[in-house]
Write a protein that holds these residues in place. Structure first.
Motif, mmCIF file in Angstrom:
data_model
loop_
_atom_site.group_PDB
_atom_site.id
_atom_site.type_symbol
_atom_site.label_atom_id
_atom_site.label_comp_id
_atom_site.label_asym_id
_atom_site.label_seq_id
_atom_site.Cartn_x
_atom_site.Cartn_y
_atom_site.Cartn_z
ATOM 1 N N LEU A 132 -3.449 6.561 3.370
ATOM 2 C CA LEU A 132 -4.272 5.392 3.122
ATOM 3 C C LEU A 132 -5.320 5.231 4.218
ATOM 4 O O LEU A 132 -5.026 5.399 5.393
ATOM 5 C CB LEU A 132 -3.378 4.147 3.070
ATOM 6 C CG LEU A 132 -4.029 2.850 2.625
ATOM 7 C CD1 LEU A 132 -4.508 2.959 1.180
ATOM 8 C CD2 LEU A 132 -3.035 1.704 2.773
ATOM 9 N N HIS A 190 -5.117 7.780 -6.120
ATOM 10 C CA HIS A 190 -5.744 7.349 -4.866
ATOM 11 C C HIS A 190 -6.898 8.282 -4.505
ATOM 12 O O HIS A 190 -6.758 9.502 -4.519
ATOM 13 C CB HIS A 190 -4.653 7.376 -3.787
ATOM 14 C CG HIS A 190 -5.123 7.208 -2.398
ATOM 15 N ND1 HIS A 190 -4.532 7.878 -1.352
ATOM 16 C CD2 HIS A 190 -6.102 6.461 -1.854
ATOM 17 C CE1 HIS A 190 -5.135 7.540 -0.225
ATOM 18 N NE2 HIS A 190 -6.092 6.683 -0.506
ATOM 19 N N GLU A 209 -9.225 2.986 5.311
ATOM 20 C CA GLU A 209 -9.973 1.743 5.094
ATOM 21 C C GLU A 209 -10.891 1.836 3.879
ATOM 22 O O GLU A 209 -11.342 0.816 3.359
ATOM 23 C CB GLU A 209 -10.808 1.404 6.338
ATOM 24 C CG GLU A 209 -9.965 1.028 7.541
ATOM 25 C CD GLU A 209 -9.228 -0.291 7.349
ATOM 26 O OE1 GLU A 209 -9.812 -1.242 6.800
ATOM 27 O OE2 GLU A 209 -8.046 -0.350 7.739
ATOM 28 N N LEU A 225 -2.027 0.267 -3.583
ATOM 29 C CA LEU A 225 -2.525 1.122 -2.501
ATOM 30 C C LEU A 225 -1.586 1.113 -1.295
ATOM 31 O O LEU A 225 -1.533 2.094 -0.553
ATOM 32 C CB LEU A 225 -3.930 0.702 -2.078
ATOM 33 C CG LEU A 225 -5.055 1.295 -2.903
ATOM 34 C CD1 LEU A 225 -6.377 0.653 -2.545
ATOM 35 C CD2 LEU A 225 -5.132 2.802 -2.744
ATOM 36 N N ASP A 226 -0.836 0.037 -1.111
ATOM 37 C CA ASP A 226 0.141 -0.005 -0.022
ATOM 38 C C ASP A 226 1.153 1.129 -0.132
ATOM 39 O O ASP A 226 1.775 1.517 0.849
ATOM 40 C CB ASP A 226 0.892 -1.340 -0.004
ATOM 41 C CG ASP A 226 0.036 -2.478 0.508
ATOM 42 O OD1 ASP A 226 -1.000 -2.205 1.160
ATOM 43 O OD2 ASP A 226 0.400 -3.641 0.257
ATOM 44 N N LEU A 227 1.315 1.683 -1.326
ATOM 45 C CA LEU A 227 2.286 2.761 -1.565
ATOM 46 C C LEU A 227 1.669 4.155 -1.443
ATOM 47 O O LEU A 227 2.374 5.149 -1.566
ATOM 48 C CB LEU A 227 2.885 2.605 -2.968
ATOM 49 C CG LEU A 227 3.499 1.242 -3.295
ATOM 50 C CD1 LEU A 227 3.900 1.186 -4.761
ATOM 51 C CD2 LEU A 227 4.678 0.964 -2.393
ATOM 52 N N GLU A 252 -4.582 -3.656 -4.482
ATOM 53 C CA GLU A 252 -4.215 -3.640 -3.068
ATOM 54 C C GLU A 252 -2.710 -3.412 -2.889
ATOM 55 O O GLU A 252 -2.289 -2.644 -2.024
ATOM 56 C CB GLU A 252 -4.642 -4.951 -2.407
ATOM 57 C CG GLU A 252 -4.621 -4.903 -0.909
ATOM 58 C CD GLU A 252 -5.281 -6.119 -0.282
ATOM 59 O OE1 GLU A 252 -5.020 -6.335 0.904
ATOM 60 O OE2 GLU A 252 -6.036 -6.837 -0.958
ATOM 61 N N ASP A 253 -1.899 -4.056 -3.731
ATOM 62 C CA ASP A 253 -0.448 -3.849 -3.681
ATOM 63 C C ASP A 253 -0.087 -2.398 -3.957
ATOM 64 O O ASP A 253 0.770 -1.819 -3.294
ATOM 65 C CB ASP A 253 0.266 -4.744 -4.696
ATOM 66 C CG ASP A 253 0.319 -6.197 -4.277
ATOM 67 O OD1 ASP A 253 0.032 -6.496 -3.096
ATOM 68 O OD2 ASP A 253 0.647 -7.038 -5.138
ATOM 69 N N ASP A 268 -5.866 -7.992 -6.206
ATOM 70 C CA ASP A 268 -4.601 -8.067 -5.466
ATOM 71 C C ASP A 268 -3.632 -7.001 -5.945
ATOM 72 O O ASP A 268 -2.911 -6.407 -5.146
ATOM 73 C CB ASP A 268 -3.963 -9.452 -5.617
ATOM 74 C CG ASP A 268 -4.724 -10.537 -4.881
ATOM 75 O OD1 ASP A 268 -5.512 -10.205 -3.963
ATOM 76 O OD2 ASP A 268 -4.533 -11.722 -5.224
ATOM 77 N N ARG A 318 7.524 -6.172 -6.801
ATOM 78 C CA ARG A 318 6.626 -5.453 -7.709
ATOM 79 C C ARG A 318 7.344 -5.031 -8.979
ATOM 80 O O ARG A 318 6.789 -5.095 -10.058
ATOM 81 C CB ARG A 318 6.040 -4.230 -7.013
ATOM 82 C CG ARG A 318 5.027 -4.586 -5.968
ATOM 83 C CD ARG A 318 4.364 -3.337 -5.426
ATOM 84 N NE ARG A 318 3.516 -3.674 -4.324
ATOM 85 C CZ ARG A 318 3.822 -3.475 -3.059
ATOM 86 N NH1 ARG A 318 4.953 -2.918 -2.726
ATOM 87 N NH2 ARG A 318 2.991 -3.826 -2.107
ATOM 88 N N SER A 331 0.134 4.625 -7.483
ATOM 89 C CA SER A 331 -0.992 4.899 -6.577
ATOM 90 C C SER A 331 -1.358 6.373 -6.574
ATOM 91 O O SER A 331 -1.984 6.859 -5.647
ATOM 92 C CB SER A 331 -0.642 4.441 -5.158
ATOM 93 O OG SER A 331 0.480 5.168 -4.683
#
Length: 171
Positions: A143, A115, A145, A137-139, A134-135, A131, A24, A112
C-alpha cells in the motif's frame, strides 16, 4: 433450507465464528441462525449489491468507442501499452488486454486484488475515495499514498499516456 441453497452458503457453527467475524464481514454478508442436524449454525450469505463501480460503461448507446493509450507496469517492471475504452474501469481494461490483475470479487468492492499504484500527478486528478474503498485498501499488499482499486477508477480522456503500476502481490 433446501440442499440447492446450501451450496451458496458459508456455514460454520455459531460458536466457532465468535470474535473471528470482523466488522467488514458482517457488513458484506447477511446472516441468520439455523438448526442443522441438531446444532445451531450461523449462515452467512453474500449481500446482493449492485455493481459498485462508478463507471457507466455497461450502457453503450453508441457504436464508436473512444479510447486512450495508457500503460500498465507489471511487478516485473514490464510495460504493457493498451488502448483503454473511455468509461471502463481499470480492472476491466486490464482483463480486456490480458493483463494479470486479479479482481477476485469481480469489481464489487469486496477485496483489494485490483490494487494499483498511480504517480502523484495522476492520483491528484482522481475522484475522491469512498470509505468502502479505503477499508478494502487497508488489506492490500504494498500500500502506498497513491494506491487505489482499479475497479473504482474509470478511464477518462485525461488518462492519455498515464502509467499505472501493479504491485507485487507474490504472483
Amino acid at each position: 433450507l433446501s440442499n440447492n441453497n446450501m451450496t451458496s452458503l458459508i456455514r460454520r457453527p455459531a460458536s466457532a465464528m465468535g470474535s473471528m467475524v470482523t466488522r467488514r464481514l458482517v457488513q458484506r454478508f447477511s446472516h441468520s441462525s439455523a438448526i442443522i442436524n441438531g446444532s445451531r449454525h450461523t449462515i452467512y450469505r453474500p449481500q446482493v449489491r449492485p455493481n459498485r463501480s462508478l463507471c457507466r460503461h455497461s450502457v453503450r448507446s453508441f457504436s464508436s468507442k473512444e479510447t486512450v493509450t495508457m500503460t500498465y507496469i507489471d511487478p516485473g517492471e514490464e510495460e504493457h501499452q493498451v488502448e483503454a475504452e473511455v468509461g471502463k474501469n481499470l480492472l476491466d481494461v486490464a482483463h480486456d488486454n490480458n493483463i494479470e490483475l486479479e479482481g477476485a470479487c469481480g469489481g464489487e468492492l469486496a477485496c483489494s486484488t485490483c490494487h494499483l499504484i498511480f504517480d502523484q500527478e495522476t492520483f491528484d486528478t482522481l475522484p475522491p475515495m469512498s470509505d468502502e474503498e479505503e477499508d478494502m485498501l487497508d488489506l492490500a499488499f504494498e500500500l502506498t499514498e497513491t494506491s487505489r482499486l482499479g475497479c473504482q477508477i474509470c478511464v477518462t480522456k485525461e488518462f492519455e499516456g498515464v502509467k499505472v503500476r501493479i504491485p507485487d502481490d507474490g504472483y
